[in-house]
Design an enzyme around this catalytic site. Structure first.
Site: not given
Length: 285
Positions: A190, A239
């Site tokens: 991810d 992120k």
């Protein structure tokens, strides 16, 4: 001292070590537990309960024997470490092969130092800071805070659904003062770092990342040194938020390159503080 073949009957000396669970259960503030070389294969997670604390200036220290490789191995069945205590230090230890959808190291305590540790090939996220015990840690002042993650590496973490496994996470339910220094996250399914915030649980504390590198997330590193795209996941280097919740994370001298998606993404966080952040050769579709 503890070793992979240590027993409850051991004295804790170098030549007569005890088992790791007993050792962690009895180590006192200011003491150091040295893990002797080898693989500590787990059938249950190592657990440090909320309230099992060292003290400021007298940490409970768990470290690998100098110059030796120490691996906490989840055997692809269990989580490796669930840690809710405060004022502990872990140094020089590898956490690998956690079970499907189980984090290698879940850190829910405060004022801990995780130094020179490696997290790889786990069935979910490498190291995540967030509360562990929702029943006790039910207010912001009990969320994990002022943890320092330094000189650590996290790579090749991938969950079965191929949607969640990051290198490092500090998200959802964390307090103030958490910091990553000189860490690298690469080849995770991810994101390298995930600092996600949910609207319904409110803003998290601002996280500081200094001299950190995120690269080639979204690409798997194979044993023979070749690389294979995962073909799923978020694939960002850093992120830095979520759901339009403002949290002023601070990134200093951080670098992102070769990630399949973005090097840095605010992920709808409207306020960030980036100093000398560099991104290049990302979007490697």
């Amino acid at each position: 001292y503890a070793s992979p073949d240590g027993t409850l009957r051991g004295s804790g000396s170098y030549d007569n070590p005890i088992d790791i669970d007993t050792a962690i259960g009895i180590v006192q503030p200011g003491q150091t537990l040295v893990l002797k070389e080898g693989t500590y294969k787990r059938t249950t997670p190592i657990e440090i309960m909320y309230g099992d604390d060292g003290k400021e200036g007298a940490y409970k220290t768990v470290m690998a024997e100098k110059g030796k490789e120490v691996v906490i191995d989840g055997d692809k069945k269990v989580a490796n470490m669930i840690h809710s205590g405060s004022y502990w230090k872990f140094d020089g230890i590898t956490f690998a092969y956690s079970g499907d959808n189980l984090k290698a190291f879940h850190l829910g305590g405060s004022h801990n130092i995780i130094n020179n540790c490696v997290f790889h090939d786990n069935g979910d996220l490498g190291l995540q800071i967030s509360r562990v015990n929702g029943g006790i840690q039910n207010t912001y002042d009990k969320y994990p805070a002022y943890n320092l993650i330094s000189n650590c590496e996290s790579y090749n973490n991938c969950d079965p659904s191929m949607i969640n496994a990051d290198g490092f996470g500090c998200k959802l339910t964390v307090g103030d003062g958490n910091k990553f220094v000189n860490c690298s996250a690469h080849h995770n399914l991810d994101d390298g770092w995930d600092l996600y915030t949910k609207l319904n649980s409110g803003a998290i504390g601002a996280v500081t990342l200094e001299n950190c590198v995120a690269y080639k997330n979204g690409i798997r590193l194979n044993e023979d040194g070749t690389e294979t795209p995962y073909g799923a996941g978020g694939n960002n280097g850093f992120k830095l938020g979520g759901e339009n919740v403002p949290v002023k994370h601070v990134l200093i001298n951080c670098v992102a390159y070769g990630n399949v998606n973005d090097g840095f993404t605010s992920n709808y966080n409207p306020t960030l503080h980036l100093i000398n952040a560099k991104a290049y050769n990302n979007n490697q579709h």
